[in-house]
Every structure is written in structure tokens, then in C-alpha cells.
Design a protein around this motif. Structure first.
Motif, mmCIF file in Angstrom:
data_model
loop_
_atom_site.group_PDB
_atom_site.id
_atom_site.type_symbol
_atom_site.label_atom_id
_atom_site.label_comp_id
_atom_site.label_asym_id
_atom_site.label_seq_id
_atom_site.Cartn_x
_atom_site.Cartn_y
_atom_site.Cartn_z
ATOM 1 N N ILE A 91 19.385 68.353 52.809
ATOM 2 C CA ILE A 91 20.729 68.132 53.355
ATOM 3 C C ILE A 91 20.726 67.005 54.392
ATOM 4 O O ILE A 91 21.541 66.083 54.296
ATOM 5 C CB ILE A 91 21.324 69.435 53.926
ATOM 6 N N PRO A 92 19.822 67.014 55.377
ATOM 7 C CA PRO A 92 19.820 65.904 56.338
ATOM 8 C C PRO A 92 19.556 64.546 55.680
ATOM 9 O O PRO A 92 20.176 63.549 56.052
ATOM 10 C CB PRO A 92 18.699 66.267 57.319
ATOM 11 N N ALA A 93 18.660 64.508 54.700
ATOM 12 C CA ALA A 93 18.358 63.241 54.028
ATOM 13 C C ALA A 93 19.565 62.716 53.265
ATOM 14 O O ALA A 93 19.874 61.518 53.319
ATOM 15 C CB ALA A 93 17.176 63.417 53.086
ATOM 16 N N VAL A 94 20.271 63.595 52.589
ATOM 17 C CA VAL A 94 21.449 63.179 51.828
ATOM 18 C C VAL A 94 22.559 62.742 52.769
ATOM 19 O O VAL A 94 23.244 61.745 52.510
ATOM 20 C CB VAL A 94 21.904 64.318 50.885
ATOM 21 N N GLU A 103 22.194 61.497 55.765
ATOM 22 C CA GLU A 103 21.798 60.205 56.330
ATOM 23 C C GLU A 103 22.030 59.089 55.319
ATOM 24 O O GLU A 103 22.521 58.008 55.662
ATOM 25 C CB GLU A 103 20.329 60.226 56.755
ATOM 26 N N SER A 104 21.708 59.349 54.069
ATOM 27 C CA SER A 104 21.943 58.364 53.016
ATOM 28 C C SER A 104 23.418 58.021 52.912
ATOM 29 O O SER A 104 23.790 56.842 52.759
ATOM 30 C CB SER A 104 21.427 58.904 51.680
ATOM 31 N N LEU A 105 24.260 59.025 53.009
ATOM 32 C CA LEU A 105 25.708 58.801 52.955
ATOM 33 C C LEU A 105 26.163 57.932 54.127
ATOM 34 O O LEU A 105 26.938 56.980 53.948
ATOM 35 C CB LEU A 105 26.456 60.136 52.946
ATOM 36 N N GLN A 106 25.677 58.224 55.328
ATOM 37 C CA GLN A 106 26.041 57.426 56.497
ATOM 38 C C GLN A 106 25.579 55.976 56.358
ATOM 39 O O GLN A 106 26.326 55.036 56.678
ATOM 40 C CB GLN A 106 25.465 58.047 57.778
ATOM 41 N N LEU A 107 24.352 55.793 55.880
ATOM 42 C CA LEU A 107 23.830 54.433 55.691
ATOM 43 C C LEU A 107 24.633 53.684 54.628
ATOM 44 O O LEU A 107 24.897 52.485 54.767
ATOM 45 C CB LEU A 107 22.350 54.486 55.301
ATOM 46 N N THR A 108 25.027 54.388 53.592
ATOM 47 C CA THR A 108 25.831 53.766 52.545
ATOM 48 C C THR A 108 27.185 53.344 53.092
ATOM 49 O O THR A 108 27.668 52.238 52.800
ATOM 50 C CB THR A 108 26.009 54.737 51.355
ATOM 51 N N ARG A 109 27.796 54.191 53.900
ATOM 52 C CA ARG A 109 29.084 53.836 54.508
ATOM 53 C C ARG A 109 28.956 52.600 55.392
ATOM 54 O O ARG A 109 29.810 51.720 55.388
ATOM 55 C CB ARG A 109 29.637 55.018 55.307
ATOM 56 N N ARG A 110 27.882 52.538 56.160
ATOM 57 C CA ARG A 110 27.656 51.359 57.014
ATOM 58 C C ARG A 110 27.461 50.099 56.166
ATOM 59 O O ARG A 110 27.933 49.019 56.539
ATOM 60 C CB ARG A 110 26.448 51.585 57.918
ATOM 61 N N ALA A 111 26.753 50.244 55.061
ATOM 62 C CA ALA A 111 26.535 49.097 54.179
ATOM 63 C C ALA A 111 27.848 48.618 53.571
ATOM 64 O O ALA A 111 28.054 47.415 53.393
ATOM 65 C CB ALA A 111 25.534 49.452 53.082
ATOM 66 N N GLU A 147 29.179 52.921 45.491
ATOM 67 C CA GLU A 147 27.972 53.472 46.118
ATOM 68 C C GLU A 147 28.314 54.606 47.082
ATOM 69 O O GLU A 147 27.573 55.583 47.196
ATOM 70 C CB GLU A 147 27.181 52.374 46.834
ATOM 71 N N VAL A 148 29.445 54.482 47.768
ATOM 72 C CA VAL A 148 29.874 55.563 48.668
ATOM 73 C C VAL A 148 30.200 56.804 47.847
ATOM 74 O O VAL A 148 29.793 57.914 48.197
ATOM 75 C CB VAL A 148 31.091 55.151 49.521
ATOM 76 N N LEU A 149 30.913 56.628 46.752
ATOM 77 C CA LEU A 149 31.239 57.775 45.905
ATOM 78 C C LEU A 149 29.984 58.428 45.351
ATOM 79 O O LEU A 149 29.891 59.656 45.285
ATOM 80 C CB LEU A 149 32.158 57.343 44.761
ATOM 81 N N THR A 150 29.011 57.624 44.982
ATOM 82 C CA THR A 150 27.745 58.173 44.484
ATOM 83 C C THR A 150 27.042 58.975 45.580
ATOM 84 O O THR A 150 26.558 60.089 45.336
ATOM 85 C CB THR A 150 26.835 57.042 43.976
ATOM 86 N N ALA A 151 27.007 58.433 46.790
ATOM 87 C CA ALA A 151 26.371 59.140 47.912
ATOM 88 C C ALA A 151 27.134 60.416 48.246
ATOM 89 O O ALA A 151 26.530 61.458 48.546
ATOM 90 C CB ALA A 151 26.287 58.220 49.131
ATOM 91 N N GLN A 152 28.465 60.369 48.196
ATOM 92 C CA GLN A 152 29.263 61.568 48.455
ATOM 93 C C GLN A 152 29.000 62.630 47.397
ATOM 94 O O GLN A 152 28.891 63.822 47.713
ATOM 95 C CB GLN A 152 30.750 61.217 48.482
ATOM 96 N N THR A 153 28.885 62.209 46.150
ATOM 97 C CA THR A 153 28.583 63.151 45.066
ATOM 98 C C THR A 153 27.236 63.809 45.297
ATOM 99 O O THR A 153 27.086 65.030 45.142
ATOM 100 C CB THR A 153 28.612 62.433 43.709
ATOM 101 N N GLN A 154 26.241 63.017 45.694
ATOM 102 C CA GLN A 154 24.910 63.571 45.967
ATOM 103 C C GLN A 154 24.964 64.564 47.128
ATOM 104 O O GLN A 154 24.303 65.613 47.087
ATOM 105 C CB GLN A 154 23.917 62.457 46.260
#
Length: 86
Positions: free
Chosen positions: A11-14, A16-24, A34-41
Motif C-alpha cells: 500500500i505505501p509503495a503504490v 508513493e507511486s501515485l504521488q510521483l506520477t501526479r508530480r510527473a 499514467e495517473v489513471l494507471t497508478a490510481q487503478t493500481q
């Protein structure tokens, strides 16, 4: 063990990935896809965690029923306002 692993690592890794994707995306490096993919994950990981918690609770009830420790009288559930249901 599965619930703990999900709570402490996945959960923390996913998230964090979502936050990094949003920043990107904000920096123009990624697209909304990519944000939608991270949100789905993130949602899939949360769903997996809820499923694991449910299976753990079901196993606990089955164990208590098998050992005779399950209380036969239903206990009132707490309401959203903190009071007990009638």
C-alpha cells in the motif's frame, strides 16, 4: 502475515507511486493515462487489502465457532455517531 505485508509494503509503495506520477504529470513528463494507471493500481492494492482483512476476520470467526468461544448473542454494532444501535 499477508495483511501486514500489504499494509506495510504494498500500500505505501503504490501510494508513493501515485504521488510521483501526479508530480510527473504536473511537470509535463507524464500524461493523464499514467495517473489513471497508478490510481487503478492503488485501488487494486486497497481492494486486495480489504479482501485479506475480510478473509482474516472470517477465519477468526470460524476458529472461535469451532472452539466454542463464539458468543451466541449478537452484540450491537456501533453507529456512525458513536452510540450503540438498539
Amino acid at each position: 502475515a499477508l495483511v501486514r505485508r500489504l499494509e506495510e509494503t504494498l500500500i505505501p509503495a503504490v501510494e508513493e507511486s501515485l504521488q510521483l506520477t501526479r508530480r510527473a504529470v504536473e511537470a509535463g513528463e507524464f500524461t493523464a493515462f499514467e495517473v489513471l494507471t497508478a490510481q487503478t493500481q492503488a485501488l487494486e492494492a486497497q481492494t486486495e487489502l480489504l479482501g485479506a482483512r475480510t478473509r482474516r476476520a472470517e477465519a477468526q470467526v470460524a476458529l472461535e465457532a469451532a472452539t466454542g468461544r463464539l458468543t451466541p448473542t449478537p452484540q450491537p454494532l456501533p453507529r456512525d455517531d458513536g452510540e450503540e444501535s438498539p
